[in-house]
Scaffold this active site. Structure first.
Site, PDB file in Angstrom:
ATOM      1  CB  CYS A 118      -0.862  -0.010   1.150  1.00  0.00           C
ATOM      2  SG  CYS A 118      -1.716  -1.589   1.261  1.00  0.00           S
ATOM      3  CG  HIS A 262      -3.253   2.983   1.922  1.00  0.00           C
ATOM      4  ND1 HIS A 262      -3.771   2.437   0.807  1.00  0.00           N
ATOM      5  CD2 HIS A 262      -3.324   1.839   2.752  1.00  0.00           C
ATOM      6  CE1 HIS A 262      -4.189   1.464   0.957  1.00  0.00           C
ATOM      7  NE2 HIS A 262      -3.945   0.914   2.325  1.00  0.00           N
ATOM      8  CG  ASN A 292      -6.697  -1.247   1.637  1.00  0.00           C
ATOM      9  OD1 ASN A 292      -5.939  -0.894   0.613  1.00  0.00           O
ATOM     10  ND2 ASN A 292      -6.186  -1.592   2.717  1.00  0.00           N
TER      11      ASN A 292
HETATM   12  N1  COA Z   1     -18.161  -8.904  10.637  1.00  0.00           N
HETATM   13  C1  COA Z   1     -18.304  -8.827  11.960  1.00  0.00           C
HETATM   14  N2  COA Z   1     -17.584  -9.344  13.107  1.00  0.00           N
HETATM   15  C2  COA Z   1     -16.201  -9.302  12.614  1.00  0.00           C
HETATM   16  C3  COA Z   1     -15.702  -8.868  11.442  1.00  0.00           C
HETATM   17  C4  COA Z   1     -16.722  -8.662  10.463  1.00  0.00           C
HETATM   18  N3  COA Z   1     -16.315  -8.588   9.152  1.00  0.00           N
HETATM   19  N4  COA Z   1     -14.346  -9.215  11.409  1.00  0.00           N
HETATM   20  C5  COA Z   1     -14.021  -9.454  12.654  1.00  0.00           C
HETATM   21  N5  COA Z   1     -14.984  -9.382  13.592  1.00  0.00           N
HETATM   22  C6  COA Z   1     -15.213  -9.817  14.903  1.00  0.00           C
HETATM   23  C7  COA Z   1     -14.060 -10.526  15.470  1.00  0.00           C
HETATM   24  O1  COA Z   1     -14.284 -11.930  15.236  1.00  0.00           O
HETATM   25  C8  COA Z   1     -14.180 -10.072  17.088  1.00  0.00           C
HETATM   26  O2  COA Z   1     -15.148 -10.920  17.597  1.00  0.00           O
HETATM   27  P1  COA Z   1     -14.884 -11.284  18.975  1.00  0.00           P
HETATM   28  O3  COA Z   1     -14.790 -10.040  20.086  1.00  0.00           O
HETATM   29  O4  COA Z   1     -16.263 -12.071  19.235  1.00  0.00           O
HETATM   30  O5  COA Z   1     -13.832 -12.002  19.113  1.00  0.00           O
HETATM   31  C9  COA Z   1     -14.789  -8.648  17.044  1.00  0.00           C
HETATM   32  O6  COA Z   1     -15.231  -8.357  15.797  1.00  0.00           O
HETATM   33  C10 COA Z   1     -13.674  -7.758  17.156  1.00  0.00           C
HETATM   34  O7  COA Z   1     -12.526  -7.847  16.173  1.00  0.00           O
HETATM   35  P2  COA Z   1     -11.405  -6.966  16.044  1.00  0.00           P
HETATM   36  O8  COA Z   1     -10.406  -7.572  15.359  1.00  0.00           O
HETATM   37  O9  COA Z   1     -11.126  -6.702  17.553  1.00  0.00           O
HETATM   38  O10 COA Z   1     -11.930  -5.736  15.394  1.00  0.00           O
HETATM   39  P3  COA Z   1     -11.291  -4.316  15.050  1.00  0.00           P
HETATM   40  O11 COA Z   1     -12.057  -3.192  15.908  1.00  0.00           O
HETATM   41  O12 COA Z   1      -9.970  -4.265  15.654  1.00  0.00           O
HETATM   42  O13 COA Z   1     -11.577  -4.166  13.614  1.00  0.00           O
HETATM   43  C11 COA Z   1     -10.412  -4.205  11.465  1.00  0.00           C
HETATM   44  C12 COA Z   1     -10.938  -4.932  12.727  1.00  0.00           C
HETATM   45  C13 COA Z   1      -9.724  -5.189  10.478  1.00  0.00           C
HETATM   46  C14 COA Z   1     -11.547  -3.455  10.827  1.00  0.00           C
HETATM   47  C15 COA Z   1      -9.361  -3.175  12.150  1.00  0.00           C
HETATM   48  O14 COA Z   1      -8.417  -3.861  13.161  1.00  0.00           O
HETATM   49  C16 COA Z   1      -8.565  -2.416  11.253  1.00  0.00           C
HETATM   50  O15 COA Z   1      -9.053  -1.744  10.607  1.00  0.00           O
HETATM   51  N6  COA Z   1      -7.237  -2.586  11.248  1.00  0.00           N
HETATM   52  C17 COA Z   1      -6.441  -1.931  10.029  1.00  0.00           C
HETATM   53  C18 COA Z   1      -6.441  -2.927   9.038  1.00  0.00           C
HETATM   54  C19 COA Z   1      -5.750  -2.523   7.815  1.00  0.00           C
HETATM   55  O16 COA Z   1      -6.258  -1.167   7.441  1.00  0.00           O
HETATM   56  N7  COA Z   1      -5.310  -2.948   7.078  1.00  0.00           N
HETATM   57  C20 COA Z   1      -4.590  -2.420   5.791  1.00  0.00           C
HETATM   58  C21 COA Z   1      -3.459  -1.688   6.010  1.00  0.00           C
HETATM   59  S1  COA Z   1      -2.721  -1.434   4.620  1.00  0.00           S
END
Ligand code: COA
Length: 337
Positions: A118, A262, A292
């Site tokens: 990215c 990004h 993304n």
């Molecule tokens: N739909 C519903 N629930 C989901 C889910 C989805 N698509 N994806 C994960 N969950 C659940 C998880 O299983 C977890 O459940 P639990 O509490 O029962 O274990 C809960 O939601 C929270 O998950 P978590 O991973 O803590 O969520 P989060 O608030 O960190 O959000 C992202 C997840 C991926 C959206 C976030 O971490 C993020 O945006 N990270 C950066 C990723 C990114 O931008 N990557 C590319 C960079 S170039």
């Protein structure tokens, strides 16, 4: 930096392309256990475009984006000296830039790929700038293109909701020093954390035997990500990179007209702007429509902001890419038309 350059560089035109197929959050909730509400709240993404046509490839998107940029300035592809294709999802591991060169008829151009996920477009733009500012080349086509749908585990709800496919192109051209539009940059890598976001090469369980040779082979599989750690990395490191870059240029955040990050996650964009005390109305974002799109996200958003006259002449734009590697990269440009 300015004192040592032989000539200036500026972006002459941009173009972009996305696949026709729209996949919204409701569609995804039929694929994995998720909901529109969860995805919008956590990411700001409403839909993304996916390349589904078996006859179309990343090169079709990249060449369409390039052709659109060339058309805007009526430039003959034969005028291009160099093509840098930033991609982490090529259709040939040896590189795809040469296919792009052939497809758009840029027969005189040297072409190579640059892999930095990215951050790829910003790193490609900085690389191209060096070739221009040191006097080597006049016209460089910089393309960011990715089709991460090909490398997504569609049963993993924590990643498959995030990504989309797209391509964006920018033509960088030499200009007099006084008109230089690429003001400065700041680049970083932390390879110790590469596992936080990767498409790892995985060994097959079986070892192949061929006469006396015993060879273990494997293949690239799917995107693996520690979402929480990547989130923390982006929100903590990107503002530092931006401040270092602005300080080196003696530009204050209040002088910045636009912040183009990004397009990973709306919460990351807001948090970075907040840390920099940059008003969120200066954030350029089209994330809700495309998700993304990796190396394509910045040129895609830049092209849209130029087409709808959001960015106007002399505007200063801070651009930052961040992601796998881990890499993060900032470039400050001034729009000159
Ligand atoms: N739909 C519903 N629930 C989901 C889910 C989805 N698509 N994806 C994960 N969950 C659940 C998880 O299983 C977890 O459940 P639990 O509490 O029962 O274990 C809960 O939601 C929270 O998950 P978590 O991973 O803590 O969520 P989060 O608030 O960190 O959000 C992202 C997840 C991926 C959206 C976030 O971490 C993020 O945006 N990270 C950066 C990723 C990114 O931008 N990557 C590319 C960079 S170039």
């Amino acid at each position: 930096m300015m004192s040592s350059i032989l000539q200036g560089a500026h972006i002459l035109a941009t173009g972009s392309a996305v696949p026709d197929l729209r996949v919204n959050n409701r569609h995804l909730s039929q694929v994995v256990e998720t909901s529109d509400e969860w995805i919008v709240t956590r990411t700001g993404i409403k839909e993304r475009r996916i390349l589904d046509d078996k006859d179309e490839s990343i090169i079709d998107l990249a060449s369409l984006a390039s052709a659109r940029a060339l058309k805007k300035v009526s430039m003959d592809p034969l005028e291009i000296d160099l093509i840098i294709l930033a991609t982490s999802s090529p259709n040939d591991l040896f590189g795809s830039a040469s296919q792009l060169q052939a497809k758009i008829g840029a027969d005189k151009a040297v072409a190579f790929d640059l892999t930095a996920a990215c951050s790829g477009f910003v790193l490609a733009l900085v690389t191209a700038t060096q070739f221009i500012q040191n006097g080597s080349y006049t016209n460089i086509l910089v393309v960011g293109a990715d089709v991460l749908s090909k490398w997504t585990d569609w049963s993993d709800r924590s990643t498959c909701i995030l990504f989309g496919d797209a391509a964006g192109a920018a033509i960088l051209q030499a200009c007099p020093k006084e008109k230089n539009g690429i003001l400065g940059f700041q680049l970083n890598t932390d390879g110790r954390k590469y596992k936080q976001l990767s498409i790892p090469y995985e060994k097959d369980n079986e070892t192949s035997y061929h006469q006396t040779l015993k060879i273990t082979q494997g293949k690239f599989k799917y995107i693996k990500m520690d979402g929480k750690e990547v989130y923390k990395f982006a929100v903590s490191q990107v503002p530092i990179s931006i401040m270092q870059c602005l300080d080196s240029l003696k530009i204050s955040t209040s002088d910045i007209d636009w912040l183009l990050l990004h397009q990973a996650n709306a919460r990351i964009l807001d948090a970075v702007a907040h840390k920099l005390s940059i008003n969120s109305n200066k954030l350029i974002s089209n994330l809700s429509k495309y998700g993304n799109t990796s190396a394509a996200s910045i040129p895609l958003a830049l092209d849209e902001a130029l087409d709808n006259n959001t960015i106007t002449s002399n505007d200063k734009i801070v651009i930052s890419g961040f992601g796998a590697g881990l890499t993060w990269a900032t470039i400050v440009i001034q729009w000159k038309c």
